[in-house]
Design a protein around this motif. Structure first.
Motif, PDB file in Angstrom:
ATOM      1  N   VAL A   1       0.839  -1.202   0.000  1.00  0.00           N
ATOM      2  CA  VAL A   1       0.000   0.000   0.000  1.00  0.00           C
ATOM      3  C   VAL A   1       0.870   1.246   0.000  1.00  0.00           C
ATOM      4  O   VAL A   1       0.631   2.191  -0.763  1.00  0.00           O
TER       5      VAL A   1
ATOM      6  N   ILE B   1      -8.792  -3.083   2.112  1.00  0.00           N
ATOM      7  CA  ILE B   1      -8.399  -4.251   1.324  1.00  0.00           C
ATOM      8  C   ILE B   1      -8.789  -5.540   2.047  1.00  0.00           C
ATOM      9  O   ILE B   1      -9.299  -6.490   1.432  1.00  0.00           O
TER      10      ILE B   1
ATOM     11  N   HIS C   1     -12.688  -5.903   2.069  1.00  0.00           N
ATOM     12  CA  HIS C   1     -13.181  -6.332   0.764  1.00  0.00           C
ATOM     13  C   HIS C   1     -12.876  -7.805   0.531  1.00  0.00           C
ATOM     14  O   HIS C   1     -13.737  -8.569   0.072  1.00  0.00           O
TER      15      HIS C   1
ATOM     16  N   VAL D   1      -4.908   2.319  -4.106  1.00  0.00           N
ATOM     17  CA  VAL D   1      -5.598   1.261  -3.360  1.00  0.00           C
ATOM     18  C   VAL D   1      -5.886   0.083  -4.281  1.00  0.00           C
ATOM     19  O   VAL D   1      -5.703  -1.085  -3.903  1.00  0.00           O
TER      20      VAL D   1
ATOM     21  N   ALA E   1      -4.340  -3.610  -3.712  1.00  0.00           N
ATOM     22  CA  ALA E   1      -5.248  -4.747  -3.520  1.00  0.00           C
ATOM     23  C   ALA E   1      -4.862  -5.881  -4.450  1.00  0.00           C
ATOM     24  O   ALA E   1      -4.879  -7.058  -4.062  1.00  0.00           O
TER      25      ALA E   1
ATOM     26  N   SER F   1      -3.234  -9.623  -3.189  1.00  0.00           N
ATOM     27  CA  SER F   1      -4.028 -10.812  -3.476  1.00  0.00           C
ATOM     28  C   SER F   1      -3.362 -11.711  -4.512  1.00  0.00           C
ATOM     29  O   SER F   1      -3.907 -12.747  -4.867  1.00  0.00           O
TER      30      SER F   1
END
Length: 204
Positions: free
Chosen positions: A92, A119, A122, A169, A173, A177
């Motif tokens: 980030v 993050i 979500h 962001v 993210a 992931s």
């Protein structure tokens, strides 16, 4: 006899324990800045409306100007100083740096702490006010620009760097992931041990 108005408390911050005397009216923000010299967390409106003082409590976002220090005892607190792993920036932070997700930098620590929680929220499938279909069987919604703007709406940027913040962001993210991505060196909620990790300076 009147009850005492101050006491010694132990705060678990960025993997380390800090014992300090506080007036019971002291906010977590003031304890961090004035007593522990963790000045990365900024004082903005002091009314819980701008998000500049956002920290993580047990992994959840909190505006530290409205949180009493005594109420944070025993909880895992993450400030901007605890986000990086030494000299290695968190994805980030790196995304904010690469995509100019800041201008004056004053709101950046709160933006980054909030983005970390966004993050994770979500990824866990938590809906937002922008989520079109909140039925559990639909799975995790796409982290669209609209979703990011809604989820980050509690953090104000008076310089107006919102476009770059949304991009940062979204990129972070995707990085966190990615299959095979490096695991986080430390996360809020991990067991706290004295000297467990060094505090990394953040981009702010």
């Amino acid at each position: 006899m009147a009850p005492p108005t101050s006491s010694a408390i132990t705060l678990h911050i960025n993997g380390e324990k800090h014992t300090l005397p506080v007036d019971h009216r002291t906010t977590l923000l003031d304890a961090l800045r004035e007593q522990l010299d963790l000045t990365g967390t900024k004082k903005g409106c002091d009314q819980g409306q701008c998000g500049a003082c956002t920290v993580l409590l047990d992994g959840r976002r909190a505006v530290s100007c409205l949180q009493l220090a005594v109420a944070a005892e025993g909880r895992a607190i993450t400030t901007i100083e605890g986000v990086a792993d030494g000299e290695r920036l968190h994805p980030v932070q790196q995304a904010f740096l690469d995509l100019d997700g800041y201008q004056c930098g004053y709101c950046t620590p709160g933006q980054i702490c909030s983005a970390l929680a966004v993050i994770e929220e979500h990824a866990a499938g938590w809906p937002s006010a922008a989520t079109a279909d909140v039925r559990p069987e639909t799975g995790v919604p796409e982290l669209s620009a609209e979703e990011i703007r809604e989820r980050m709406s509690g953090n104000l940027c008076r310089c107006g760097a919102y476009v770059s913040i949304v991009q940062a962001v979204a990129r972070a993210a995707g990085e966190t992931s990615r299959p095979g991505a490096a695991p986080e060196p430390w996360r809020a909620g991990d067991p706290v041990e004295a000297g467990a990790r060094s505090e990394g300076e953040a981009v702010a």
